[in-house]
Write a protein that holds these residues in place. Structure first.
Motif, PDB file in Angstrom:
ATOM      1  N   GLU A 186       0.824  -1.246   0.030  1.00  0.00           N
ATOM      2  CA  GLU A 186      -0.029   0.151  -0.027  1.00  0.00           C
ATOM      3  C   GLU A 186       0.823   1.248  -0.167  1.00  0.00           C
ATOM      4  N   PHE A 187       2.116   1.237   0.863  1.00  0.00           N
ATOM      5  CA  PHE A 187       2.943   2.277   0.884  1.00  0.00           C
ATOM      6  C   PHE A 187       3.556   2.669  -0.459  1.00  0.00           C
ATOM      7  N   ASN A 188       3.987   1.623  -1.095  1.00  0.00           N
ATOM      8  CA  ASN A 188       4.705   1.689  -2.448  1.00  0.00           C
ATOM      9  C   ASN A 188       3.358   2.128  -3.635  1.00  0.00           C
ATOM     10  N   GLN A 189       2.409   1.769  -3.384  1.00  0.00           N
ATOM     11  CA  GLN A 189       1.355   2.142  -4.249  1.00  0.00           C
ATOM     12  C   GLN A 189       0.964   3.565  -4.155  1.00  0.00           C
ATOM     13  N   ASN A 190       0.904   3.977  -3.078  1.00  0.00           N
ATOM     14  CA  ASN A 190       0.803   5.530  -2.676  1.00  0.00           C
ATOM     15  C   ASN A 190       1.673   6.130  -3.173  1.00  0.00           C
ATOM     16  N   LEU A 191       2.929   5.846  -2.824  1.00  0.00           N
ATOM     17  CA  LEU A 191       3.947   6.602  -3.397  1.00  0.00           C
ATOM     18  C   LEU A 191       3.840   7.041  -4.867  1.00  0.00           C
ATOM     19  N   GLU A 192       3.525   5.845  -5.556  1.00  0.00           N
ATOM     20  CA  GLU A 192       3.303   5.743  -7.050  1.00  0.00           C
ATOM     21  C   GLU A 192       2.325   6.720  -7.630  1.00  0.00           C
ATOM     22  N   ARG A 193       1.239   6.697  -6.781  1.00  0.00           N
ATOM     23  CA  ARG A 193       0.102   7.561  -7.043  1.00  0.00           C
ATOM     24  C   ARG A 193       0.497   8.982  -6.726  1.00  0.00           C
ATOM     25  N   LEU A 194       1.119   9.345  -5.791  1.00  0.00           N
ATOM     26  CA  LEU A 194       1.664  10.670  -5.609  1.00  0.00           C
ATOM     27  C   LEU A 194       2.383  11.209  -6.627  1.00  0.00           C
ATOM     28  N   GLN A 195       3.722  10.076  -7.089  1.00  0.00           N
ATOM     29  CA  GLN A 195       4.166  10.618  -8.341  1.00  0.00           C
ATOM     30  C   GLN A 195       3.490  10.673  -9.576  1.00  0.00           C
ATOM     31  N   SER A 196       2.525   9.938  -9.873  1.00  0.00           N
ATOM     32  CA  SER A 196       1.669  10.126 -11.114  1.00  0.00           C
ATOM     33  C   SER A 196       1.043  11.426 -10.803  1.00  0.00           C
ATOM     34  N   LEU A 197       0.337  11.663  -9.720  1.00  0.00           N
ATOM     35  CA  LEU A 197      -0.378  12.992  -9.611  1.00  0.00           C
ATOM     36  C   LEU A 197       0.671  14.111  -9.942  1.00  0.00           C
ATOM     37  N   ALA A 198       1.701  14.188  -9.330  1.00  0.00           N
ATOM     38  CA  ALA A 198       2.810  15.170  -9.654  1.00  0.00           C
ATOM     39  C   ALA A 198       3.038  15.308 -11.111  1.00  0.00           C
ATOM     40  N   ASN A 199       3.377  14.117 -11.619  1.00  0.00           N
ATOM     41  CA  ASN A 199       3.545  14.206 -13.094  1.00  0.00           C
ATOM     42  C   ASN A 199       2.215  14.664 -13.953  1.00  0.00           C
ATOM     43  N   GLY A 200       1.006  14.513 -13.452  1.00  0.00           N
ATOM     44  CA  GLY A 200      -0.023  14.893 -14.117  1.00  0.00           C
ATOM     45  C   GLY A 200      -0.258  16.348 -13.973  1.00  0.00           C
ATOM     46  N   VAL A 201       0.288  16.910 -12.795  1.00  0.00           N
ATOM     47  CA  VAL A 201       0.199  18.397 -12.800  1.00  0.00           C
ATOM     48  C   VAL A 201       1.330  19.104 -13.475  1.00  0.00           C
ATOM     49  N   VAL A 202       2.405  18.416 -13.955  1.00  0.00           N
ATOM     50  CA  VAL A 202       3.244  19.103 -14.650  1.00  0.00           C
ATOM     51  C   VAL A 202       2.738  19.116 -16.131  1.00  0.00           C
ATOM     52  N   MET A 203       2.438  17.858 -16.593  1.00  0.00           N
ATOM     53  CA  MET A 203       1.652  17.638 -17.697  1.00  0.00           C
ATOM     54  C   MET A 203       0.401  18.716 -18.065  1.00  0.00           C
ATOM     55  N   GLN A 204      -0.315  18.858 -17.375  1.00  0.00           N
ATOM     56  CA  GLN A 204      -1.494  19.995 -17.223  1.00  0.00           C
ATOM     57  C   GLN A 204      -0.722  21.394 -17.665  1.00  0.00           C
ATOM     58  N   ILE A 205      -0.066  21.403 -16.869  1.00  0.00           N
ATOM     59  CA  ILE A 205       0.739  22.953 -16.798  1.00  0.00           C
ATOM     60  C   ILE A 205       1.535  23.187 -18.344  1.00  0.00           C
ATOM     61  N   GLY A 206       2.344  22.055 -18.513  1.00  0.00           N
ATOM     62  CA  GLY A 206       2.844  22.001 -19.974  1.00  0.00           C
ATOM     63  C   GLY A 206       2.040  22.262 -20.997  1.00  0.00           C
ATOM     64  N   ASN A 207       1.072  21.414 -21.076  1.00  0.00           N
ATOM     65  CA  ASN A 207      -0.022  21.382 -22.115  1.00  0.00           C
ATOM     66  C   ASN A 207      -0.784  22.919 -22.218  1.00  0.00           C
ATOM     67  N   ALA A 208      -0.900  23.455 -21.081  1.00  0.00           N
ATOM     68  CA  ALA A 208      -1.475  24.777 -21.073  1.00  0.00           C
ATOM     69  C   ALA A 208      -0.522  25.843 -21.805  1.00  0.00           C
ATOM     70  N   LEU A 209       0.846  25.571 -21.268  1.00  0.00           N
ATOM     71  CA  LEU A 209       1.606  26.433 -21.943  1.00  0.00           C
ATOM     72  C   LEU A 209       2.042  26.419 -23.451  1.00  0.00           C
ATOM     73  N   ILE A 210       1.909  25.234 -23.825  1.00  0.00           N
ATOM     74  CA  ILE A 210       2.639  24.908 -25.199  1.00  0.00           C
ATOM     75  C   ILE A 210       2.147  25.718 -26.264  1.00  0.00           C
ATOM     76  N   PRO A 211       0.547  26.002 -26.236  1.00  0.00           N
ATOM     77  CA  PRO A 211       0.198  26.789 -27.310  1.00  0.00           C
ATOM     78  C   PRO A 211       0.887  28.324 -27.449  1.00  0.00           C
ATOM     79  N   SER A 212       0.915  28.825 -26.245  1.00  0.00           N
ATOM     80  CA  SER A 212       1.433  30.153 -26.118  1.00  0.00           C
ATOM     81  C   SER A 212       2.757  30.198 -26.510  1.00  0.00           C
ATOM     82  N   ILE A 213       3.705  29.253 -25.985  1.00  0.00           N
ATOM     83  CA  ILE A 213       5.133  29.159 -26.419  1.00  0.00           C
ATOM     84  C   ILE A 213       5.286  28.829 -27.831  1.00  0.00           C
TER      85      ILE A 213
END
Length: 245
Positions: A186-213
């Motif tokens: 459960e601990f390792n799965q939760n760490l993986e979920r947190l990592q996935s959540l962080a990666n998802g936030v980065v991807m969302q920010i990146g996707n929002a910035l890409i058109p402007s860039i």
């Protein structure tokens, strides 16, 4: 306060004495937890592949590792042994003859297969009584497969030696209970979920910035194609004013 409740306070006192900041302490505690969870999950995964409970398996793994083998050697040996037990249960084959020659039963009185870890300990006892040499090695390979030679040092401990090492595993905190294995998963799965959540936030920010860039890049390229200097091109798209004081 219970012992568990006193742990954070003890860690804080240690951090103060050692001059470790809160961030360093948190990182250290997380690293310890992660290492512990990884070890427990390794046994949990091995348990699922071999069908042996985590407590018995972690004790055997400790015995194998302390005598020079690895958990991979143990996994391969137990899987080979389980296959030979299945074969022997059908009777009239080389596996059945080998178990019979060693005086090891693979079936319970009700006709069901015994646990492979129990048979492994019986096998260790019988082989430990044989002198080192071709006969022992041949029998070990016949029942434990290609990892047999790596397992012979643990096998030579016999029943009593393996029981002593199992007790040592308990005392040294190396025995993994089923609940600890489940908590580690459960601990390792939760760490993986947190990592996935962080990666998802980065991807969302990146996707929002890409058109402007992309738009900025296109404007800059058009400015350069129009013959403007680097500074003028930047000024033209509003990114910089090199003449501003």
């Amino acid at each position: 306060a219970t012992k568990l409740q006193s742990i954070p306070a003890a860690l804080s006192r240690f951090a103060g004495v050692a001059g470790i900041g809160a961030g360093g302490l948190a990182a250290g505690v997380l690293a310890i937890a992660k290492a512990s969870a990884n070890a427990a999950q390794e046994i949990s995964t091995l348990s699922q592949r071999t069908g042996v409970g985590t407590e018995s398996l972690s004790r055997l793994a400790y015995a194998v590792k302390i005598t020079g083998g690895s958990t991979s050697d143990l996994e391969n040996g137990l899987q080979a042994l389980a296959g030979n037990m299945q074969s022997a249960a059908q009777g009239g084959n080389a596996s059945a003859a080998m178990f019979e020659q060693l005086g090891i039963a693979v079936l319970r009185s009700d006709g069901s297969l015994r646990n492979v870890d129990e048979v492994f300990i019986d096998l260790a006892q019988r082989l430990s009584e044989l002198p080192n040499g071709t006969t022992k090695t041949t029998a070990a390979i016949a029942l434990l497969g290609n990892s047999a030679e790596k397992l012979i040092p643990a096998i030579n401990e016999g029943r009593q030696g393996l029981e002593a090492l199992a007790n040592e595993s308990d005392r040294f905190g190396q025995t993994i209970s089923e609940s600890a294995a489940a908590a580690a998963r459960e601990f390792n799965q939760n760490l993986e979920r947190l990592q996935s959540l962080a990666n998802g936030v980065v991807m969302q920010i990146g996707n929002a910035l890409i058109p402007s860039i992309n738009q900025l890049a296109e404007d800059f390229l058009r400015a350069k194609e129009a013959g403007l200097s680097f500074g003028q091109a930047l000024l033209n798209i509003g990114l910089s004013n090199p003449f501003k004081t």
